[in-house]
Write a protein that holds these residues in place. Sequence first.
Motif, PDB file in Angstrom:
ATOM      1  N   PHE A 108      36.619  49.591  46.089  1.00 39.40           N
ATOM      2  CA  PHE A 108      35.317  49.545  46.752  1.00 39.40           C
ATOM      3  C   PHE A 108      34.159  49.683  45.767  1.00 39.40           C
ATOM      4  CE2 PHE A 108      37.746  51.329  50.596  1.00 39.40           C
ATOM      5  CZ  PHE A 108      38.055  50.053  51.040  1.00 39.40           C
ATOM      6  N   VAL A 109      34.345  50.480  44.727  1.00 41.13           N
ATOM      7  CA  VAL A 109      33.318  50.602  43.681  1.00 41.13           C
ATOM      8  C   VAL A 109      33.141  49.267  42.967  1.00 41.13           C
ATOM      9  CG1 VAL A 109      32.787  51.628  41.429  1.00 41.13           C
ATOM     10  CG2 VAL A 109      33.538  53.085  43.311  1.00 41.13           C
ATOM     11  N   GLU A 110      34.250  48.645  42.605  1.00 40.64           N
ATOM     12  CA  GLU A 110      34.205  47.344  41.926  1.00 40.64           C
ATOM     13  C   GLU A 110      33.559  46.290  42.829  1.00 40.64           C
ATOM     14  OE1 GLU A 110      37.593  45.103  39.541  1.00 40.64           O
ATOM     15  OE2 GLU A 110      37.837  44.782  41.701  1.00 40.64           O
ATOM     16  N   TRP A 111      33.971  46.252  44.073  1.00 40.72           N
ATOM     17  CA  TRP A 111      33.454  45.280  45.032  1.00 40.72           C
ATOM     18  C   TRP A 111      31.948  45.444  45.210  1.00 40.72           C
ATOM     19  CZ3 TRP A 111      36.660  44.258  50.116  1.00 40.72           C
ATOM     20  CH2 TRP A 111      36.168  43.114  50.758  1.00 40.72           C
ATOM     21  N   ASN A 112      31.509  46.688  45.343  1.00 39.90           N
ATOM     22  CA  ASN A 112      30.084  46.965  45.524  1.00 39.90           C
ATOM     23  C   ASN A 112      29.283  46.564  44.283  1.00 39.90           C
ATOM     24  OD1 ASN A 112      27.965  48.399  47.259  1.00 39.90           O
ATOM     25  ND2 ASN A 112      27.750  49.465  45.304  1.00 39.90           N
ATOM     26  N   ASP A 113      29.824  46.857  43.096  1.00 39.47           N
ATOM     27  CA  ASP A 113      29.141  46.493  41.848  1.00 39.47           C
ATOM     28  C   ASP A 113      29.011  44.979  41.710  1.00 39.47           C
ATOM     29  OD1 ASP A 113      28.891  49.145  41.187  1.00 39.47           O
ATOM     30  OD2 ASP A 113      30.577  49.168  39.775  1.00 39.47           O
ATOM     31  N   GLU A 114      30.019  44.253  42.167  1.00 39.70           N
ATOM     32  CA  GLU A 114      30.011  42.799  42.023  1.00 39.70           C
ATOM     33  C   GLU A 114      29.028  42.109  42.965  1.00 39.70           C
ATOM     34  OE1 GLU A 114      34.584  42.144  40.390  1.00 39.70           O
ATOM     35  OE2 GLU A 114      34.121  41.807  42.513  1.00 39.70           O
ATOM     36  N   LEU A 115      28.570  42.830  43.993  1.00 39.28           N
ATOM     37  CA  LEU A 115      27.576  42.240  44.899  1.00 39.28           C
ATOM     38  C   LEU A 115      26.295  41.871  44.152  1.00 39.28           C
ATOM     39  CD1 LEU A 115      27.885  44.573  48.048  1.00 39.28           C
ATOM     40  CD2 LEU A 115      28.710  42.210  47.817  1.00 39.28           C
ATOM     41  N   LYS A 130      32.012  41.896  54.622  1.00 42.01           N
ATOM     42  CA  LYS A 130      33.459  42.065  54.517  1.00 42.01           C
ATOM     43  C   LYS A 130      33.812  43.398  53.867  1.00 42.01           C
ATOM     44  CE  LYS A 130      37.676  40.780  54.972  1.00 42.01           C
ATOM     45  NZ  LYS A 130      38.282  40.724  56.314  1.00 42.01           N
ATOM     46  N   LEU A 131      33.060  43.790  52.863  1.00 45.43           N
ATOM     47  CA  LEU A 131      33.277  45.072  52.203  1.00 45.43           C
ATOM     48  C   LEU A 131      33.135  46.217  53.202  1.00 45.43           C
ATOM     49  CD1 LEU A 131      33.512  47.129  49.892  1.00 45.43           C
ATOM     50  CD2 LEU A 131      31.101  46.690  49.349  1.00 45.43           C
TER      51      LEU A 131
END
Length: 214
Positions: A108-115, A130-131
């Motif tokens: 979730f940290v990676e996903w949020n950073d990639e936004l 989706k996240l």
Amino acid sequence: MKKLLLTTSLVLLLSGCQSAYYSAMEKVGIHKRDILIDRVEEAKESQQASQQEFQSALERLSLLINLEGGELQTVYSQLNDDYESSQKAADDVSNRIDKVEDVANALFVEWNDELAQYQNPSLKRESEKKLNSTKRQFEKLLKSMRTSEKKMGPVLAALKDNVLYLKHNLNAQAVSAIKGEFNNLKRDIQSLMTDMNKSIADSNQFIEQMNKSS
């Protein structure tokens, strides 16, 4: 103070090891979401294994309190083995849940950073949606897992009390004394089984949803 520093250092070391592990896995095409799905499956399987161990201990205790005579020692030894197996299975469940939570947090940290890397606003909104949906599903699953995990402690404590009492008082009178506790333990184990079944069902649902969105 030294103990605190050692604990903090250990946490950082373990965290660093996990990060290195995730990085190494990504290099061979296995991403955090894949690891999360695998770990949820493993946690589910460990819960199923622990259910069998607790049920076996309950059945053994039921057998023991209805025995008379010389078989008490044999069945007590088997009950003690069942207790130790239940403790080991419970420890495995907790370890598996911790691993599930660790990789989910990393994902979730990676996903949020990639936004922040998106140039297309529409795609960014869709990914963020989706996240948030996946996080809500995971929070439900984790709560279910932790609820059943918390119930294992009191059940194990009750099993241990009975095993310890019988160890030093292995006679018909001692067996009679723990009969009154049997129904409470049976109720607690049945409640644990119910919560574990819910957690297992939530795990299956989460895995299915993650696979659909892959």
